[in-house]
Design an enzyme around this catalytic site. Structure first.
Site, PDB file in Angstrom:
ATOM      1  N   ASP A  46     -22.945  -5.870  38.209  1.00 51.86           N
ATOM      2  CA  ASP A  46     -21.871  -4.949  37.855  1.00 51.86           C
ATOM      3  C   ASP A  46     -21.372  -5.502  36.529  1.00 51.86           C
ATOM      4  OD1 ASP A  46     -19.206  -3.949  37.417  1.00 51.86           O
ATOM      5  OD2 ASP A  46     -19.299  -3.160  39.451  1.00 51.86           O
ATOM      6  N   HIS A  47     -21.672  -4.829  35.438  1.00 50.87           N
ATOM      7  CA  HIS A  47     -21.439  -5.488  34.151  1.00 50.87           C
ATOM      8  C   HIS A  47     -19.953  -5.769  33.893  1.00 50.87           C
ATOM      9  CE1 HIS A  47     -20.613  -1.468  32.519  1.00 50.87           C
ATOM     10  NE2 HIS A  47     -20.106  -2.050  31.452  1.00 50.87           N
ATOM     11  N   HIS A  95     -17.159  -0.538  39.395  1.00 49.73           N
ATOM     12  CA  HIS A  95     -16.320  -1.306  38.467  1.00 49.73           C
ATOM     13  C   HIS A  95     -14.860  -1.415  38.925  1.00 49.73           C
ATOM     14  CE1 HIS A  95     -19.879  -0.861  36.177  1.00 49.73           C
ATOM     15  NE2 HIS A  95     -19.608   0.296  35.610  1.00 49.73           N
TER      16      HIS A  95
HETATM   17  C1  BG6 Z   1     -21.234   2.348  33.001  1.00 47.12           C
HETATM   18  C2  BG6 Z   1     -21.129   3.818  33.273  1.00 47.12           C
HETATM   19  O1  BG6 Z   1     -21.455   1.636  34.179  1.00 47.12           O
HETATM   20  O2  BG6 Z   1     -20.031   1.888  32.402  1.00 47.12           O
HETATM   21  C3  BG6 Z   1     -20.798   4.591  32.014  1.00 47.12           C
HETATM   22  O3  BG6 Z   1     -22.350   4.286  33.816  1.00 47.12           O
HETATM   23  C4  BG6 Z   1     -19.605   4.018  31.310  1.00 47.12           C
HETATM   24  O4  BG6 Z   1     -20.601   5.975  32.299  1.00 47.12           O
HETATM   25  C5  BG6 Z   1     -19.737   2.518  31.153  1.00 47.12           C
HETATM   26  O5  BG6 Z   1     -19.502   4.632  30.048  1.00 47.12           O
HETATM   27  C6  BG6 Z   1     -18.460   1.913  30.626  1.00 47.12           C
HETATM   28  O6  BG6 Z   1     -18.672   0.563  30.359  1.00 47.12           O
HETATM   29  P1  BG6 Z   1     -17.859  -0.191  29.247  1.00 47.12           P
HETATM   30  O7  BG6 Z   1     -18.356  -1.595  29.306  1.00 47.12           O
HETATM   31  O8  BG6 Z   1     -18.166   0.508  27.948  1.00 47.12           O
HETATM   32  O9  BG6 Z   1     -16.417  -0.052  29.606  1.00 47.12           O
END
Ligand code: BG6
Length: 489
Positions: free
Chosen positions: A178-179, A241
């Site tokens: 989960d990044h 997230h």
């Molecule tokens: C991803 C989603 O997991 O997270 C995207 O699939 C979203 O739709 C993105 O834009 C947002 O990530 P960050 O790191 O740009 O806030």
């Protein structure tokens, strides 16, 4: 620094994620010396590429990074190999195994393998099955599976996927990415909570009135309608997230900062999610879709006009909700969350609003003191703000709200590792702290399935104008109880 050793087999080597995130992250690890001589990457995809062509792709993906020198990029790219691969063809896994063994010897790696699934999720189970049946797992060294979202579509499909990968890998070998958990300020929540004596004693329903989590995006669906149409904001951002952020904000203090103990308290937190009935879910979670509007002097498309989106699409691009936890610490404290595409601006932030001082002795008119508020800025700026009450200058004791503000400076932020770099290093080190486990997903999918079910039972799709912070209903969710969203861009 100890160099990490591994053969990394990347399923989805020609894909967007690999080019945008994984090759740059691996390159940074190479520049920092976490990867040096003893590693090799095998990229696989259907296309019939040569190693040379693949190395050009990798070179192009990293060459413009600030730290890149021609010499380093060349040395880095020389560790990349390509195999054209049909994920359903057993024979291809035999070739893959032979190549991995050859590279293992060539680079003196000692049997460490990372299997990285960066492709369409319908193949995750098939690939894991073949890794087992064609004996790709090594007896010496580690075998670790890295798996990208989406991890399922609902609870049933997530469970099926989990069962299929668990037939090959143990939970302690599975790294579900989960990044958001790789983001500096998300990890910083733990430091803030458990590294400060002044916060933890107040961190409960007794002193906190509510917590708000906002993940706002200014972009629309971009070129991802194919995926997004079947996902929507609830599955795309809330189930993963937002739930993870919520857990870091509310879980109990782990006795030690080790992956097992952190996951134990996290698992307990997820088990305490207050489950709504579908009727309650419909009241406490609202969805909406953006419609065309003028944003900064330009007319932007509504969601239903975007390429690849059905004219009558019922996919939500916005979610706001109130979540409750059934734990002694949080009983009754609302956790408000919202996320959406085409909102006013990109901002990920958390606001913790404390209860006001019960008896404001400085008030002449019975006014309560303004509540203390702690804001955690996750992105784009990174830092904290604490709002406290001070005395206004002068001969009265009137209170005035002051802010203690801290932001990391842009140069330091730019130098800090990016989420994928951090998480890939954790995989190489074998640290599962910042990855999600099945027990959490099991609970979070069940939680969001009820919301989905409640929404699917109605035909209405509320809307909001692009460039705003969502529909009125998302404001009403708070104002009904005399509260307000703290973040108002
Ligand atoms: C991803 C989603 O997991 O997270 C995207 O699939 C979203 O739709 C993105 O834009 C947002 O990530 P960050 O790191 O740009 O806030």
């Amino acid at each position: 620094m100890t160099e990490k050793k591994a053969v990394i087999i990347l399923f989805g080597g020609s894909g967007d994620l690999a080019k945008r995130k994984l090759y740059p992250a691996l390159f940074q690890l190479f520049v920092r010396g976490d990867l040096q001589e003893h590693f090799a990457v095998i990229g696989t995809a259907r296309r019939p590429w040569s190693d040379e062509y693949y190395q050009e792709i990798v070179t192009a993906a990293v060459t413009n990074l600030p730290q890149a020198t021609t010499k380093q990029v060349k040395a880095f790219a020389s560790h990349f190999y390509y195999q054209s691969h049909d994920v359903t063809d057993s024979a291809h896994y035999v070739t893959l195994k032979t190549l991995a063994e050859k590279l293992d010897k060539q680079y003196d790696i000692g049997g460490n393998r990372i299997y990285y699934m960066a492709m369409a999720p319908e193949f995750f189970g098939v690939i894991a099955g073949h890794i087992k049946s064609e004996n790709l797992l090594t007896p010496d060294g580690f075998n670790r599976l890295v798996i990208e979202k989406p991890f399922g579509h609902d609870h049933a499909s997530a469970k099926e996927l989990n069962d299929s990968i668990s037939a090959t890998f143990d939970e302690n070998q599975i790294y579900r990415i989960d990044h958001y958990l790789g983001k500096e300020m998300v990890q910083g929540i733990l430091a803030l909570r458990f590294g400060n004596q002044i916060l933890e004693p107040l961190w409960s329903k007794d002193y906190i009135d509510n917590i708000q989590i906002t993940l706002a995006e200014a972009v629309g669906v971009e070129e991802r309608a194919g995926y997004y149409e079947s996902s929507g904001a609830l599955r795309d951002m809330v189930q993963n997230h937002i739930m993870q952020l919520m857990a870091y904000l509310t879980m109990e203090k782990p006795d030690t900062f080790s992956p097992e103990v952190v996951h134990k308290v996290k698992d307990a937190l997820f088990s305490s999610l207050h489950r709504y009935t579908p009727e309650e879910a419909a009241q406490n979670f609202i969805r909406a879709q953006y419609v065309s509007a003028d944003v900064n002097g330009q007319t932007v498309n509504g969601y239903r006009q975007e390429d690849g989106v059905a004219e009558d699409s019922m996919t939500e691009t916005f979610v706001a909700g109130k979540l409750l936890l059934d734990t002694p610490r949080w009983e009754g404290t609302p956790i408000y969350l919202r996320t959406g595409k085409r909102l006013t601006r990109k901002s990920t932030q958390v606001t913790v609003t404390f209860k006001p001082v019960a008896n404001n002795i400085f008030a002449t008119d019975g006014e309560p003191a303004a509540p203390n508020r702690l804001t955690i800025y996750v992105e784009p700026t990174q830092g904290y703000r604490l709002e406290i009450n001070g005395k206004t200058l002068g001969q009265t004791f009137a209170l005035s709200q002051e802010s203690l503000d801290f932001r990391h400076d842009d140069a330091s932020v730019a130098k800090a590792p990016e989420a994928y770099e951090r998480l890939l290093l954790d995989v190489l080190r074998g640290d599962q702290t910042n990855f999600t486990r099945w027990a959490e997903l099991d609970q979070s999918w069940q939680y969001v399935d009820v919301i989905r079910q409640a929404w699917d039972a109605t035909k209405a799709m509320p809307t909001y104008a692009a460039g705003t912070m969502g529909p009125q209903a998302s404001m009403d969710l708070l104002t009904d109880s005399g509260r307000d969203w703290a973040f108002k861009p």
